[in-house]
Design an enzyme around this catalytic site. Structure first.
Site, PDB file in Angstrom:
ATOM      1  N   SER A 158      65.465 -15.217   9.775  1.00 55.51           N
ATOM      2  CA  SER A 158      64.436 -14.817  10.746  1.00 55.51           C
ATOM      3  C   SER A 158      63.013 -14.961  10.193  1.00 55.51           C
ATOM      4  O   SER A 158      62.226 -14.016  10.197  1.00 55.51           O
ATOM      5  CB  SER A 158      64.693 -13.377  11.200  1.00 55.51           C
ATOM      6  OG  SER A 158      65.955 -13.280  11.777  1.00 55.51           O
ATOM      7  N   ARG A 173      56.490 -20.263   6.010  1.00 58.66           N
ATOM      8  CA  ARG A 173      55.723 -19.183   5.368  1.00 58.66           C
ATOM      9  C   ARG A 173      56.544 -17.899   5.442  1.00 58.66           C
ATOM     10  O   ARG A 173      57.291 -17.672   6.376  1.00 58.66           O
ATOM     11  CB  ARG A 173      54.366 -18.983   6.053  1.00 58.66           C
ATOM     12  CG  ARG A 173      54.443 -18.501   7.476  1.00 58.66           C
ATOM     13  CD  ARG A 173      53.081 -18.332   8.134  1.00 58.66           C
ATOM     14  NE  ARG A 173      53.228 -17.811   9.488  1.00 58.66           N
ATOM     15  CZ  ARG A 173      53.540 -18.530  10.555  1.00 58.66           C
ATOM     16  NH1 ARG A 173      53.737 -19.825  10.438  1.00 58.66           N
ATOM     17  NH2 ARG A 173      53.671 -17.970  11.741  1.00 58.66           N
ATOM     18  N   ASP A 211      67.585 -16.354  15.757  1.00 59.99           N
ATOM     19  CA  ASP A 211      68.367 -15.343  16.474  1.00 59.99           C
ATOM     20  C   ASP A 211      68.325 -15.516  17.996  1.00 59.99           C
ATOM     21  O   ASP A 211      69.286 -15.174  18.692  1.00 59.99           O
ATOM     22  CB  ASP A 211      67.941 -13.926  16.082  1.00 59.99           C
ATOM     23  CG  ASP A 211      66.480 -13.628  16.374  1.00 59.99           C
ATOM     24  OD1 ASP A 211      65.707 -14.564  16.676  1.00 59.99           O
ATOM     25  OD2 ASP A 211      66.084 -12.456  16.288  1.00 59.99           O
TER      26      ASP A 211
END
EC number: 2.7.1.1
Length: 486
Positions: A158, A173, A211
């Site tokens: 995630s 990042r 997700d």
């Protein structure tokens, strides 16, 4: 994660008869700026469609429209044991998913708390070692006799990652307080696989997923009427299946074994819709939140509709009323005058206050902020909370309407997850009725609406497992799982 309080019976609205004229005037002003009429919803949806198309073009746009490299619809007949891991902010979740082959599945899971120091460790191997050790502990517990064949694993990662194929994730990042060196701009899959292999664990990482894409695929596995997976939580997002021939930015990049009519799951990341401020009805409070955020000019749609911001919109509006001398007169507001001191549980609890005199709201402001409120002030606070929640619900379905109109869907199920969808009072009904307004449906019951928002299946568990099953099948058949040369 947005934490919303326990559910209570739907509150009574109470009379406004005792509210003085000056406060009623403020309430009316709030009603003007936070109410989103049908025409505005339709205009937002129309602009949304053009922005989705831009995101799929070679030039690109505000909405990233990221190909998820899931190039098959689940049939519901996928079966077998699959592992899923979900690396969130505070925990690692490990799930064993047994797909039944009949649109059913069973799950067994464990959570492993990430040590706080691991988020900023200077040793890039430490995170992957922790995950591999957790996987080994889980496997030893679930399969004490050992495993005869390798188990495919779907990895829900995630964090912003770019993918040229299903079993790759190049970290763009770190977010969520992570800052581990020498991982950004690298593929995280081989880093994890290396530590798994080192421990002789018979697991192969076959898919890295988002997700929201997982929510789409898990829900499609159990319900073929599923058209989208959506998240209404700390953030907002949607995923759906497009057609490869309609994705301009993939032209010339797909191998010959992928037909133009092949499906492609798209992770929209549409929290960034309308960063150019063309169509969304922003208030001065939305502008303040944006200007004072770490990334001004980004995530405009998210800042108006997601759970991370609803409490702060309420706080800014109340501080504005106080500065103008309408409420909280001659009181110490030092505890209240702090950005994001109110999360979304505050407007949720205020909306759910069951008492005529809004006694729970009185307790909330006294106990949390040392502020005494009059009944009339609480009625303003309550109405303002309702308006902010309703606006979020109404705006948030514009992404659903845009994708359904773009794809020509007249009916279907929209699989929704997230704390705001699951816990915010009245959100489901308000969102459904906003869709009704956009389309002009004449049905009176939510159950009869042609496009229905329904509870989603577990995207980061079952979804990751189903995607792993689809990826494993493609790999076994020698089919492409990414762009040419990836």
């Amino acid at each position: 994660m947005v934490h919303l309080g326990p559910k209570k019976p739907q509150a009574r609205k109470g009379s406004m008869a005792d509210v003085p004229k000056e406060l009623m005037q403020q309430i009316e002003n709030f009603e003007k700026i936070f109410t989103v009429p049908t025409e505005t919803l339709q205009a937002v949806t129309k602009h949304f469609i053009s922005e989705l198309e831009k995101g799929l073009s070679k030039k690109g746009g505000n909405i990233p429209m990221i190909p998820g490299w899931v190039m098959d619809f689940p049939t519901g007949k996928e079966s077998g044991d699959f592992l899923a891991i979900d690396l969130g902010g505070t925990n690692l979740r490990v799930v064993l998913v047994k797909l039944g082959g009949d649109r059913t599945f069973d799950t067994t899971q464990s959570k492993y708390r990430l040590p706080d120091a691991m988020r900023t460790t200077q040793n890039p191997d430490e995170l992957w070692e922790f995950i591999a050790d957790s996987l080994k502990a889980f496997i030893d517990e679930q399969f004490p006799q050992g495993i005869s064949e390798p188990i495919p694993l779907g990895f829900t990662f995630s964090f912003p990652a770019s993918q040229n194929k299903i079993n790759e994730g190049i970290l763009q990042r770190w977010t969520k307080g992570f800052d581990i060196p020498n991982i950004e701009n690298h593929d995280v899959v081989p880093m994890l696989q290396k530590q798994i292999t080192k421990r002789n664990i018979p697991i192969e990482v076959v898919a890295l997923i988002n997700d929201t894409t997982g929510t789409l695929v898990a829900s499609y596995y159990t319900d073929p009427e599923t058209k989208m997976g959506v998240i209404f939580g700390t953030g907002v997002n949607g995923a759906y299946y497009d057609v490869c021939s309609d994705i301009e930015k993939l032209q010339g990049k797909l191998s010959d074994d992928i037909p133009p009519s092949a499906p492609m799951a798209i992770n929209c990341e549409y929290g960034s819709f309308d960063n150019e401020h063309v169509v969304l009805p922003r208030t001065k409070y939305d502008i303040t939140i944006d200007e004072e955020s770490p990334r001004p000019g980004q995530q405009t749609f998210e800042k108006m509709s997601s759970g991370y911001y609803l409490g702060e919109i309420l706080r800014l509006a109340l501080m504005d009323m106080q500065k103008q001398g309408f409420i909280f007169k001659n009181q110490d507001l030092s505890k209240f005058d702090k950005p994001f001191v109110m999360d979304t549980s505050y407007p949720a609890r205020i909306e759910e206050d069951p008492f005529e005199n809004l006694e729970d709201t009185d307790d909330l402001f006294q106990n949390e902020f040392g502020i005494n409120t009059t009944v009339q002030e609480r009625k303003l606070i309550r109405r303002l909370s309702e308006l902010i929640g309703a606006r979020a619900a109404r705006l948030s379905v514009c992404g659903i309407a845009a994708i359904c109109q773009k794809r020509g869907y007249k009916t279907g199920h929209i699989a929704a997850d997230g704390s705001v969808y699951n816990r915010y009072p009245g959100f489901k009904e308000k969102a459904a009725n906003a869709l009704k307004d956009i389309y002009g449906w004449t049905q009176t019951s939510l159950d009869d609406y042609p496009i229905k928002i329904v509870p989603a299946e577990d995207g980061s568990g079952a979804g990751a497992a189903v995607i792993a099953a689809l990826a494993q099948k493609r790999i076994a058949e020698g089919k492409s799982v990414g762009i040419i040369g990836a």
